[in-house]
Design an enzyme around this catalytic site. Sequence first.
Site, PDB file in Angstrom:
ATOM      1  N   ASP A 300      32.929  44.050  46.035  1.00 54.96           N
ATOM      2  CA  ASP A 300      32.924  44.568  44.670  1.00 54.96           C
ATOM      3  C   ASP A 300      32.360  43.464  43.784  1.00 54.96           C
ATOM      4  O   ASP A 300      32.812  42.326  43.846  1.00 54.96           O
ATOM      5  CB  ASP A 300      34.348  44.928  44.243  1.00 54.96           C
ATOM      6  N   THR A 302      32.411  42.767  40.442  1.00 54.42           N
ATOM      7  CA  THR A 302      33.298  42.161  39.467  1.00 54.42           C
ATOM      8  C   THR A 302      34.473  41.494  40.169  1.00 54.42           C
ATOM      9  O   THR A 302      35.180  42.119  40.950  1.00 54.42           O
ATOM     10  CB  THR A 302      33.809  43.217  38.472  1.00 54.42           C
ATOM     11  N   ASP A 543      39.320  43.420  43.642  1.00 55.39           N
ATOM     12  CA  ASP A 543      40.445  42.919  42.855  1.00 55.39           C
ATOM     13  C   ASP A 543      41.024  43.955  41.904  1.00 55.39           C
ATOM     14  O   ASP A 543      42.034  43.708  41.262  1.00 55.39           O
ATOM     15  CB  ASP A 543      40.023  41.676  42.047  1.00 55.39           C
TER      16      ASP A 543
END
Length: 783
Positions: A300, A302, A543
Amino acid sequence: MGTSTSAPGLTSGEVAERVARGEVNDVPVRSSRSTREIVRANVLTRFNAIIGTLFVVILVVGPIQDGLFGFIIVANTGIGIVQELRAKRTLDNLAVIGEARPRVRRDGSSRPVANSQLVLGDLVELGSGEKITVDGEVAEAEGLEVDESLLTGEADPVLKHPGDPVLSGSFVVAGNGAFTATRVGAAAYAARLAEEASRFTLVRSELRSGIDTILRYITYLLIPTALGLILSQLYVENQDMAEAVRRMVAGIVPMVPEGLVLLTSVAFAIGVVRLGRRQCLVQELPAIEGLARVDTVCLDKTGTLTEGGMDVERVVPLDGADTAFVRQALGAFGSSEPKPNASLQAVVDAYPAPADWRVAGTAPFSSARKWSGAELVGPDGEQATWLLGAPDVLLPPGDPALEQADALGARGLRVLLLGRTKNPLADPDPGLGLEPQALVVLRQRVRPDAADTLAYFGRQQVAAKVISGDNAVSVGAVAASLGLPRAEDPVDARTLPEPAADPEGLADRVEQHSVFGRVTPQQKRDMVGALQSRGHHVAMTGDGVNDVLALKDADIGVAMGSGSEATRAVAQIVLLDNRFATLPLVVAEGRRVIGNIERVANLFLVKTVYSVLLALAVIICRVPYPFLPRHSTVLSGLTIGIPAFFLALAPNNERARPGFVRRVLRFAVPAGVIAGAAAFAEYLVARADHATGKVADTSATTLTLFLVALWVLAIIARPYTWWRVLLVAAMGAGFGLVLVVPWLKHFFELDLAGWHDPWTGVGIALVAGLLLEISWRFVKLRG
């Protein structure tokens, strides 16, 4: 989008009363087995029972040097216990660092507390990404959406209102609120599940199941062979019962690969300690092994390639909107969300809330709809709905602002659209008729170590896939700046085929591209499944709550320590220091463990095979077993025990492959047969020489078997480095000392007599060595 009330929570006195009554969330969070369980698991093993019994027998018949194998088992077991206790201490300390700390409202103020300090009746605050750790009833809700998939298997989030129940084990995906704890401790719905989920478990893995399979086969061989050996030695040594027992024990002990299980535990435990020093929490033991098998990593953007924080670079007014007015609206919008995400936090940091604006309602950001909203009352008293989100979601195709957004996104910038509408937030589609006001341009903070980490994966032939909810062009620009192959051809996930309609088409697209934008949480999950359907071993990093579904389905889930509690709960590995650069260390540690255990497994199983073969040959030929237990101790210690510890902890970067049992047996069986045949051939030659006695015959046979076993070690130690060459040479020198130092010769009852038998043994060992080389090359060609 929700309603809320305000409550002060419990008072300190009420909390103290509940603690005194035992109404506290006292479920122990265990990150590892207890000390008692560790000791029991290392001591009470099947093979320790066999070796222990034989050790007692030798203590009865003597001498003590024939019982050395018993002391080695004690030492090995002690090493195993100490190493796992070290791993336990590391994990327990890391678990405390990574433990969820819910915020509770007490005495009218909000404060974080340890999960174990929650009491019945506590008012627990909730925000996006937070895990619910006790059962309760919703007291406040602002667009509160809860994912209960960990409990129910249903992936769709549930909108919660005051009075609705919430269960431990679920987590917040959107909105915020608070709930009153109604069941804590063991009474909570998911208390047992939560304890099991957070425990450091020795769950099933290919490596462990493969070793268990091997040990099961050995047990089947060992029992009948041992019985036959006992009877044969009693028959051939009927005049000397003690000698018969000693030689019977000498035949059984080397059949037991007792150190194989020990070294597996030690290698894993040391791996956990090494990773713990890097602030990496391994929540399940096989996660180290699993990541070593990974050939695809889904990232991911970000929080992985970029740091969590962002900065507002500029605001671009649209359609003649007033810049000052837009900035005031952004400030008011930022104040509407008590727990802003990273994008909104950048807005909050850049634009303070104006005093003459008022918030009338909010809709927190949702990764499914790609926007957040607020009903704001301006200084003129006019109320309007403001939306902040993805331009390509909020604007119709062909809108001129989209071209501007794409141009900015192509430079790696994150672009949000701020728009205004008269539709209330409660409408099914409040964005209908949206009037664009401005593009909010955010600059993402790229992790300084991201490029090196991606380069590492490239060198290790691990494919990296960047899967993000952001604009595909923007994600592609960031990935391209970090040197990711094929990043210049990003895919908008909205163009991907549905997995139910075209699973093969989806798998093809996911395999062929490296960057995907506008990916929904369900699509992340589908993409992981598509890769797995093509035989890929997939790791997923993330996250945020939008990563949870994919993390659960991936072969290995890796969460950032600063990520949501939900991601940390479902991941097998948590990077507590939030450093993406730690991931290569985890991969390298896994490869070291897997590759080295496979390497040393060959050593142990070669010994088992030649021991069984020698026992069968002795039974068939009705001759005394060629060795005493002390000889087996020397052979095992110098060709297996000592070198195995060094080899098990050495660097190893080869990617783990399936077929552990098949590969080990393919080398160990023929090599063990060659070693056993060579030793027994020399034994028969020595016995035929009537000029020598039993000690000389045993010594020549021991020399032959040692040389062949040392050759096996030399093969297993490849490719050579200076320390591996030194290791093999040191083991050979050690045996040389046993043969020439008088007190060692006497202690181990080894004495080479004459030249004929020893040199015959050397010749037989050379022939066996050539056969070993042929066998090894054949195995290598077969892969």
